[in-house]
Design an enzyme around this catalytic site. Sequence first.
Site, PDB file in Angstrom:
ATOM      1  CG  HIS A   1       3.354   3.269  11.022  1.00 39.38           C
ATOM      2  ND1 HIS A   1       3.878   2.249  11.778  1.00 39.38           N
ATOM      3  CD2 HIS A   1       2.472   2.680  10.174  1.00 39.38           C
ATOM      4  CE1 HIS A   1       3.351   1.096  11.403  1.00 39.38           C
ATOM      5  NE2 HIS A   1       2.498   1.326  10.443  1.00 39.38           N
ATOM      6  N   GLY A   2       2.286   3.957  14.249  1.00 35.86           N
ATOM      7  CA  GLY A   2       1.008   3.480  14.782  1.00 35.86           C
ATOM      8  C   GLY A   2       1.192   2.417  15.841  1.00 35.86           C
TER       9      GLY A   2
ATOM     10  CG  ASP B   1      -2.072   1.016   1.020  1.00 37.04           C
ATOM     11  OD1 ASP B   1      -2.036   1.761   0.018  1.00 37.04           O
ATOM     12  OD2 ASP B   1      -2.966   1.064   1.871  1.00 37.04           O
TER      13      ASP B   1
ATOM     14  CE  LYS C   1     -11.883  -0.378  10.799  1.00 39.75           C
ATOM     15  NZ  LYS C   1     -10.661   0.418  10.773  1.00 39.75           N
TER      16      LYS C   1
ATOM     17  CB  CYS D   1      -0.659   3.137   3.622  1.00 35.85           C
ATOM     18  SG  CYS D   1      -1.982   2.947   4.798  1.00 35.85           S
TER      19      CYS D   1
ATOM     20  N   GLY E   1      -4.130   5.491  16.561  1.00 34.04           N
ATOM     21  CA  GLY E   1      -4.129   4.392  17.527  1.00 34.04           C
ATOM     22  C   GLY E   1      -5.195   3.381  17.154  1.00 34.04           C
TER      23      GLY E   1
ATOM     24  CG  ASN F   1       3.481   1.631   3.900  1.00 30.87           C
ATOM     25  OD1 ASN F   1       4.023   1.613   4.994  1.00 30.87           O
ATOM     26  ND2 ASN F   1       2.463   0.844   3.603  1.00 30.87           N
TER      27      ASN F   1
END
Lengths: 143, 483
Positions: free
Chosen positions: B405-406, B97, B482, B100, B380, B331
């Site tokens: 990044h997360g 991805d 989502k 992303c 998060g 990315n």
Amino acid sequence: MKPKYRIIENLSDVAVEAWGNSPEELFAYMGQGMFAVMTDSRILARDSYKISIREDCGSSYEEAMVAWCNELIYQFETSKVLFSRFNINKLALQKNTQIEAEVWGEPFDQNKHEIKVAIKAATYHQLKIEQNGQWRCQLIFDI
Amino acid sequence: MNDYKLEKINDYKWMIPRQQDLGMLTDGIIFGDEDIIEHAAREKTLDQVINVATLPGIVGASLAMPDIHYGYGFPIGGVAAMDSQLGVISPGGVGFDISCGVRLYRTGFGYDDFKKHLPELMSRLSFSVPKGVGTGGKIKLSAKQIRKVLGKGALWAIGQGYGQEDDQQFIEDNGFMEEAEPDLVSSKAYQRGSDQLGTLGSGNHFLELQMVEKVYDSQAASVFGLQEGQITVMIHSGSRGLGHQVCSDFLQLMGKASAKYNIRLVDRQLACAPLNSPEGRRYYGAMAAAVNFALANRQCLGHWVTETFTKYFKQSANGLGLGLLYDVSHNIAKVETHSWKGKKISLCVHRKGATRALGPHHELVCRPYREVGQPVIIPGDMGRYSYVLKGTEASEHESFSSTCHGAGRMMSRTKAKKMVRGQDVKNYLLQRHGIIAIADSMASLAEEAPQAYKDVKKVVDITHKAGLSEKVARLKPLGVLKG
């Protein structure tokens, strides 16, 4: 007919292990496994489609398998068709890998099919195709 | 499993010294505490850090951020800088991805004035933002139009009226990578992208309405235009099928290229070519084009949000105080200038699940934020919080201006679905936290349940203590959308 594949769930990806009596059968079951990852809904083998792959990707079954799975992902995303039956008519590995297949399925319908996982791509990570009486392959998909 | 040494440099930094028998050309450095390191060793993620250290032309260490976890070839959270003359470029070091990433909008609303509008706005957003699998977006593009998107990224979108003129400076690379080569993107990728611009996608992608729950650094928060109680909007999405196809196309090509340039691969997924070879240059141009598609995608998604707000409140975006705070890629590989051993050198920095984090006074930080450093946006999970950080000068020397990044998953999707039902997650979020969650599929809500994710607070705290970037504000989710 008993499915000849198994879905293995890892932490952030999913793998399919498939078996076949021939490379052609192995490729067909991997295709089935891949669509079983995407949906639990029943996919009718209603319409027939021809798939033809010619890729300059060396001469190994591993390279051909990734090309095959990525072709199916591309077909699903652009034609919006889900496949459930696969027949490999030709699998040739020279400089140009050639795969000729007939596949059956039906158009994706939101009211009928629930896509539980979108597959981004087939990966080469730890990919191995081996023959030990039967042909076996485990392939990790990025989801 | 490699046999390697692991040395503790300080509480948040560990080193795997270069070992020739493993083919390492440099050390591995991992930022994390004992728990993170132990987990990464057990999951064999440290082997992936070692594998990246074997790539020709790597400058500095093979780096991993505190949110390190197991990936394909490269670890997620991996950063590798390659000499742009002598080094390689690897599609596996960017990921499927491409670009992303995350963008954050600030609004002029405080929570008390906003909360009564939340249910209706969430419901409207669920109709105005295309999401999920197999559903096309509102924009259908011809090949000719895609070519323009691939060339100009968010700038194309702004030119079409999706967003505001001013947005450009608040996007990494000013909204587009000029090295993009739209002609090097395959027709398959064009076809996959033709109805996917301005679509959220599925999996871990989301759109979130949030509230600034806590400010840690009032000076930086004020420069970013954030204050406690304020409503923000976060969007997490990437380059969709177009980017996935670009990565697949070039991974196939790079398999042959690695052999052609006599690069011994310890993992086929690490396939690469010298950046200065025809294959390397082609991938870089195609990847940059896919980055542009992702930037345009997030720009359009942001516009659907703005449009929904302006229609509902019957006021202009400016009147609502709605504006882009910043947009970052997670990315990506980019040729950047860095200080190395007292000299400025050109490096191709691969960030796979990592964020560029430029410190204060860096010329590439847009003027409004230059005094404090680049905003870093860390999503998060949908039950807890996300963070805004700022870049530091120290990270230039530690990690080529890169940071985390997360959160990363803690539980597989299947396990999450066995543990909770989507409906239960929805009810829990609403009753316990007042969070409205809307998803195309209930299964996706179960898979993305908060307990399936690591606590991002821990990652952010370690990142802060390691000096890779510093905390500015914490954001609490109010409404989640989502696929």
